[in-house]
Design a protein around this motif. Structure first.
Motif, PDB file in Angstrom:
ATOM      1  N   THR A   1     -13.749  51.614 -30.647  1.00  0.00           N
ATOM      2  CA  THR A   1     -13.241  52.621 -31.580  1.00  0.00           C
ATOM      3  C   THR A   1     -13.952  52.539 -32.923  1.00  0.00           C
ATOM      4  O   THR A   1     -14.278  53.569 -33.531  1.00  0.00           O
ATOM      5  CB  THR A   1     -11.727  52.457 -31.771  1.00  0.00           C
ATOM      6  OG1 THR A   1     -11.074  52.524 -30.489  1.00  0.00           O
ATOM      7  CG2 THR A   1     -11.161  53.521 -32.676  1.00  0.00           C
TER       8      THR A   1
ATOM      9  N   ASP B   1     -14.087  57.062 -31.578  1.00  0.00           N
ATOM     10  CA  ASP B   1     -13.019  57.494 -30.669  1.00  0.00           C
ATOM     11  C   ASP B   1     -12.577  56.296 -29.850  1.00  0.00           C
ATOM     12  O   ASP B   1     -13.378  55.396 -29.568  1.00  0.00           O
ATOM     13  CB  ASP B   1     -13.504  58.586 -29.705  1.00  0.00           C
ATOM     14  CG  ASP B   1     -13.677  59.933 -30.372  1.00  0.00           C
ATOM     15  OD1 ASP B   1     -12.826  60.282 -31.206  1.00  0.00           O
ATOM     16  OD2 ASP B   1     -14.675  60.618 -30.073  1.00  0.00           O
TER      17      ASP B   1
ATOM     18  N   ALA C   1     -10.241  58.398 -24.996  1.00  0.00           N
ATOM     19  CA  ALA C   1     -10.484  59.690 -25.645  1.00  0.00           C
ATOM     20  C   ALA C   1     -11.949  60.087 -25.508  1.00  0.00           C
ATOM     21  O   ALA C   1     -12.275  61.256 -25.260  1.00  0.00           O
ATOM     22  CB  ALA C   1     -10.086  59.625 -27.116  1.00  0.00           C
ATOM     23  N   TYR C   2     -12.841  59.110 -25.648  1.00  0.00           N
ATOM     24  CA  TYR C   2     -14.265  59.401 -25.484  1.00  0.00           C
ATOM     25  C   TYR C   2     -14.568  59.802 -24.048  1.00  0.00           C
ATOM     26  O   TYR C   2     -15.318  60.753 -23.796  1.00  0.00           O
ATOM     27  CB  TYR C   2     -15.107  58.205 -25.880  1.00  0.00           C
ATOM     28  CG  TYR C   2     -16.586  58.487 -25.791  1.00  0.00           C
ATOM     29  CD1 TYR C   2     -17.267  59.041 -26.862  1.00  0.00           C
ATOM     30  CD2 TYR C   2     -17.293  58.230 -24.613  1.00  0.00           C
ATOM     31  CE1 TYR C   2     -18.624  59.339 -26.777  1.00  0.00           C
ATOM     32  CE2 TYR C   2     -18.640  58.526 -24.517  1.00  0.00           C
ATOM     33  CZ  TYR C   2     -19.301  59.074 -25.598  1.00  0.00           C
ATOM     34  OH  TYR C   2     -20.634  59.374 -25.499  1.00  0.00           O
TER      35      TYR C   2
END
Length: 331
Positions: free
Chosen positions: A266, A271, A275-276
Motif C-alpha cells: 500500500t 492502493d 484494490a489494485y
C-alpha cells in the motif's frame, strides 16, 4: 466496434493476452494513433491560441523559438515557457492556451473537431501554408508541431490517469532525431503518409513516457516494480490475473508476513493489494470487451471472475456502467 490496441483479440487469445501483459508493457503498447491530427505552426509574435479540442492527450514539440503554455482560466497556474527542443504533453479534456508569452491574449480558438475561428468572430489571423502547415507568418521565429489523439484501451488509460495535466520534457530528455523526423514528415503527402505520421507520433509519445517514468514523480505502481517483494507480487498479478489471489498468497510469494506485505504494498503502490488487483482486472476486462467476438463470460474467466454476473457487478460498482454500456459508449 473499435479494435483492440493489442494483438490478442480472439476468445482463444484473451487469456494469453491477460497473462502476458504487464503494466509497463501495457502502457507503452497502448498508444495506437489512427489518423491523428498533426499540424506544423509557423508563428511570429504576438500570437496566442486557445485550445478547446478536449483531446485526451496532446503532444507539442517546439522545433524553433519559444512558446508559453498555460491554463485557459486564471486559476493561479503560472504556466511554463518551452524552448527549442522541449516537448510538452497535455492531458485533456481541460482547455489550455499556447502563446508567445502569458500576456498575449489568444486571437484564435481551436474547437473539438479541429475547427479554428477568430476569438472575436472576425477573420482568423492564421493562414494555410501547405500540407499540415499553417500560422501567421511562414518566416516566424517560432515553429511548433501539435499532435493530438485519443488513447484506446483501459490499460493505456492507466498511464493517462497518472499523468499530470501538463508534463514538460526538456531538451535532452527526448530523442531529438524523432522530433526532427516528425517535423520533416508532417509536411509531406506521400502514399502511406498518414500511417507514417501515426507511428512517428506514437514513438515520440512513448519516448516521452519513458523519460517521465524515470523521474521521481512517476506513479507508485511503476516505482514499486523495482522493489524485490512488491515488484514480485505485481508481476504475479499482471501475468496471471485470473488466479484467485489473496493477500496471504501474495505475501507468501513475496516472502513477507501478511501484515508486513499489505503495509509495504500500500505504501509503495498507493492502493491496497486487493484494490489494485480489482483495478487491474477491470482495466483488462474493459479492453477485452471491445473485441467483436468476446463475450462477458469469456472475459470474466480470463480476468478471474467466477461468472458474467460477478464481473458485471464489479464493473458497475467500480466504473459506474455495465460491461454492455461500456461497449456501447466506446463503439
Amino acid at each position: 466496434m473499435r479494435s483492440l490496441p493489442y494483438a490478442c483479440v480472439s476468445p482463444s487469445g484473451i487469456r494469453a493476452y491477460a497473462q502476458t501483459m504487464d503494466v509497463v508493457t501495457g502502457l507503452l503498447d497502448g498508444p495506437r494513433a489512427r489518423g491523428a491530427f498533426l499540424l506544423r505552426s509557423h508563428l511570429r509574435a504576438p500570437w496566442g491560441m486557445r485550445i478547446e479540442d478536449e483531446a485526451p492527450l496532446t503532444v507539442v514539440p517546439v522545433l524553433r523559438g519559444r512558446a508559453w503554455v498555460g491554463p485557459a482560466t486564471n486559476d493561479g497556474d503560472p504556466g511554463e515557457f518551452l524552448e527549442t527542443g522541449d516537448v510538452v504533453l497535455l492531458r485533456g479534456p481541460e482547455h489550455y492556451v499556447v502563446a508567445d508569452r502569458p500576456q498575449t491574449a489568444p486571437t484564435v480558438v481551436v474547437g473539438p473537431t479541429d475547427q479554428c475561428r477568430a476569438i472575436d468572430g472576425g477573420p482568423s489571423p492564421m493562414q494555410v501554408f501547405g500540407v499540415r502547415s499553417w500560422g501567421n507568418d511562414l518566416e516566424g521565429e517560432t515553429v511548433i508541431i501539435t499532435g493530438t489523439y485519443p488513447l484506446d484501451g483501459a490499460v493505456g488509460r492507466r498511464i493517462l490517469r497518472a499523468l499530470p495535466h501538463r508534463l514538460v520534457l526538456r531538451r535532452g530528455d527526448v530523442d531529438a532525431t524523432l522530433v526532427e523526423l516528425l517535423a520533416r514528415e508532417v509536411v509531406h503527402d506521400l502514399p502511406g503518409q498518414e500511417a507514417v505520421l501515426d507511428r512517428l507520433l506514437d514513438l515520440l509519445l512513448i519516448t516521452c513516457l519513458r523519460a517521465w517514468l524515470d523521474r521521481a514523480d512517476a506513479p507508485g505502481w511503476y516505482r514499486a516494480d523495482a522493489d524485490p517483494a512488491v515488484g514480485a507480487a505485481l508481476r504475479l498479478i499482471h501475468h496471471d490475473p485470473a488466479r484467485g489471489w489473496t493477500v496471504e498468497m501474495l505475501a507468501r510469494e513475496a516472502g513477507l508476513s501478511r501484515a508486513a506485505f499489505a503495509r509495504r504494498f500500500t505504501a509503495l503502490v498507493g492502493d491496497a493489494p486487493m484494490a489494485y488487483l480489482t483495478g487491474w482486472r477491470l482495466d483488462l476486462a474493459a479492453d477485452m470487451l471491445l473485441a467483436d467476438d468476446a463475450t462477458i463470460a469469456s472475459v470474466a474467466r480470463a480476468v478471474g471472475y467466477s461468472s458474467p454476473f460477478a464481473l458485471s457487478a464489479a464493473f458497475k460498482r467500480v466504473r459506474g456502467v455495465s460491461p454492455a454500456e461500456h461497449r456501447r459508449r466506446v463503439a
